[in-house]
Motif scaffolding. Structure first.
Motif, PDB file in Angstrom:
ATOM      1  N   HIS A  55       0.855  -1.191   0.000  1.00 30.37           N
ATOM      2  CA  HIS A  55       0.000   0.000   0.000  1.00 30.37           C
ATOM      3  C   HIS A  55       0.887   1.235   0.000  1.00 30.37           C
ATOM      4  O   HIS A  55       2.108   1.139   0.138  1.00 30.37           O
ATOM      5  CB  HIS A  55      -0.941   0.021   1.211  1.00 30.37           C
ATOM      6  CG  HIS A  55      -2.260   0.681   0.951  1.00 30.37           C
ATOM      7  ND1 HIS A  55      -2.401   2.061   0.860  1.00 30.37           N
ATOM      8  CD2 HIS A  55      -3.491   0.164   0.752  1.00 30.37           C
ATOM      9  CE1 HIS A  55      -3.670   2.351   0.625  1.00 30.37           C
ATOM     10  NE2 HIS A  55      -4.363   1.218   0.547  1.00 30.37           N
ATOM     11  N   THR A  56       0.242   2.404  -0.160  1.00 36.02           N
ATOM     12  CA  THR A  56       0.971   3.669  -0.115  1.00 36.02           C
ATOM     13  C   THR A  56       0.724   4.443   1.173  1.00 36.02           C
ATOM     14  O   THR A  56       1.395   5.444   1.424  1.00 36.02           O
ATOM     15  CB  THR A  56       0.580   4.557  -1.314  1.00 36.02           C
ATOM     16  OG1 THR A  56      -0.849   4.633  -1.405  1.00 36.02           O
ATOM     17  CG2 THR A  56       1.135   3.983  -2.615  1.00 36.02           C
ATOM     18  N   SER A  92      -3.427   0.227   4.939  1.00 36.67           N
ATOM     19  CA  SER A  92      -2.731  -0.956   4.438  1.00 36.67           C
ATOM     20  C   SER A  92      -3.207  -2.267   5.045  1.00 36.67           C
ATOM     21  O   SER A  92      -3.056  -3.329   4.431  1.00 36.67           O
ATOM     22  CB  SER A  92      -1.223  -0.815   4.703  1.00 36.67           C
ATOM     23  OG  SER A  92      -0.941  -0.915   6.098  1.00 36.67           O
ATOM     24  N   HIS A 110      -3.474   4.423  -3.987  1.00 37.16           N
ATOM     25  CA  HIS A 110      -2.723   3.170  -4.081  1.00 37.16           C
ATOM     26  C   HIS A 110      -3.093   2.389  -5.338  1.00 37.16           C
ATOM     27  O   HIS A 110      -2.217   1.820  -6.013  1.00 37.16           O
ATOM     28  CB  HIS A 110      -2.954   2.292  -2.850  1.00 37.16           C
ATOM     29  CG  HIS A 110      -2.362   0.927  -3.011  1.00 37.16           C
ATOM     30  ND1 HIS A 110      -3.129  -0.203  -3.194  1.00 37.16           N
ATOM     31  CD2 HIS A 110      -1.060   0.534  -3.095  1.00 37.16           C
ATOM     32  CE1 HIS A 110      -2.325  -1.236  -3.351  1.00 37.16           C
ATOM     33  NE2 HIS A 110      -1.075  -0.825  -3.288  1.00 37.16           N
ATOM     34  N   ARG A 160      -0.348   1.247  -7.920  1.00 40.62           N
ATOM     35  CA  ARG A 160      -0.187  -0.176  -8.211  1.00 40.62           C
ATOM     36  C   ARG A 160      -0.402  -0.446  -9.701  1.00 40.62           C
ATOM     37  O   ARG A 160       0.305  -1.269 -10.314  1.00 40.62           O
ATOM     38  CB  ARG A 160      -1.172  -0.988  -7.375  1.00 40.62           C
ATOM     39  CG  ARG A 160      -1.113  -2.507  -7.542  1.00 40.62           C
ATOM     40  CD  ARG A 160       0.194  -3.081  -7.037  1.00 40.62           C
ATOM     41  NE  ARG A 160       1.036  -3.520  -8.141  1.00 40.62           N
ATOM     42  CZ  ARG A 160       2.266  -4.010  -7.998  1.00 40.62           C
ATOM     43  NH1 ARG A 160       2.796  -4.127  -6.792  1.00 40.62           N
ATOM     44  NH2 ARG A 160       2.972  -4.369  -9.049  1.00 40.62           N
TER      45      ARG A 160
END
Length: 345
Positions: free
Chosen positions: A143-144, A149, A212, A216
């Motif tokens: 995750h960011t 997350s 995210h 991704r």
């Protein structure tokens, strides 16, 4: 570790302005309680370009001047060395023509460092700044943003770093305050139901999940490497009220030993101004552009610093498209923790 807000931060962060306005009553309460003195130093820690707090400092300076008309007032703006300190100086200078004609200064060092001399500050203020971490607790793998997350191990690492930073920030401020001085912090927070900036409990999409997904997707398309993907972490942490108060309840902590005490605290919610306008006028293009810009203002550096400007621009182009395609599913609502502290000894 460098942290940077985008140029023109104040113009892109109407929500931050509303958070400051929501704290103005407590700011005036703080200056009401200052002892009479021939001079007072006031400082805005983490002011960015200073534009969002111009109105607050108008009120504070007017109010303190009304209470103590003979006192000379000095207003200092502080952020990070990477900040747009030219813009900060210009916004501080807006106070100069008005009574009480204060001295205005820029402290161009990090708020993770001493900003002024010991026992100097009568009133310190900070809004939406102290959630940034001074050092990386390590990468996230999936995750960011750590709070979105679901990674318990990473959450422990980030919590440890966040509490270390917060305790040290309060230690620094406790040295700088004079006895009887007040400190008001207005921090992005996490409430007891787990809501925080970008996550309003499911009323609309989790903004951090959306960022995210875009990041991704760039990795899956080969636009960024897996290492760049893992390095694209937003290095901030939204603390709970208990975490904010913890150093002031711990009698062994450095800020407590320096005499810093909790006076009052509250949680305040500020609804997204961009979404409110869209509800009123239905202008989806303006909503998508405005909401994207405010998210970009605080998150862009996390992506640009590891993959460059052009790839970061792709992130926000896709973000704006997502908002425009489903505007009813978007809102950036604020969860804020206000905390008044006093130095007693």
């Amino acid at each position: 570790m460098a942290i940077a807000m985008t140029t023109g931060y104040s113009a892109q962060t109407e929500g931050a302005l509303l958070c400051i306005e929501a704290a103005s009553d407590w700011a005036l309460t703080c200056v009401d309680q200052l002892a009479v003195s021939d001079s007072h130093v006031l400082i805005d820690y983490g002011a960015a370009d200073g534009g969002t707090a111009v109105g607050l400092w108008n009120q504070v300076l007017d109010h303190l001047h009304g209470n103590q008309p003979e006192a000379h007032l000095t207003l200092i703006g502080n952020d990070l060395p990477s900040n747009d300190n030219v813009a900060l100086a210009e916004n501080l200078a807006l106070q100069l023509p008005r009574p009480p004609k204060p001295t205005v200064l820029v402290s161009a060092r990090s708020f993770y460092e001493p900003s002024v001399g010991p026992n100097t500050v009568s009133f310190g203020f900070s809004a939406t700044a102290m959630h940034w971490l001074s050092a990386s607790p390590g990468q996230l793998e999936t995750h960011t943003h750590v709070l979105a997350s679901g990674d318990a191990e990473a959450l422990e690492r980030f919590t440890t770093q966040a509490m270390k930073d917060w305790t040290f920030i309060l230690e620094l401020r406790s040295r700088e305050l004079k006895v009887g001085g007040r400190l008001l912090t207005v921090n992005l927070s996490r409430d007891e139901e787990g809501r925080y900036l970008g996550h309003n409990g499911g009323e609309t999409r989790n903004v951090h999940d959306q960022l995210h997904q875009i990041w991704r997707g760039l990795a899956d398309a080969g636009v960024i490497s897996e290492e760049q993907y893992r390095s694209g972490t937003v290095l901030n942490f939204y603390k709970s009220p208990e975490e904010f108060m913890a150093p002031l309840k711990d009698t062994t902590s450095a800020p407590y030993r320096n005499g810093l005490r909790l006076v009052n605290e509250r949680t305040v919610y500020v609804k997204c101004p961009y979404r409110r306008r869209w509800n009123e006028n239905g202008d989806t293009a303006a909503f998508a552009a405005g909401l994207m810009a405010t998210i970009r203002s605080w998150s862009r550096h996390s992506f640009a610093s590891v993959a460059g400007d052009s790839i970061a621009d792709q992130v926000y182009k896709q973000l704006e498209q997502r908002i425009a395609e489903a505007p009813s599913e978007w809102s950036l609502d604020y969860v804020e923790h206000h905390q008044i502290m006093e130095k007693v000894a």
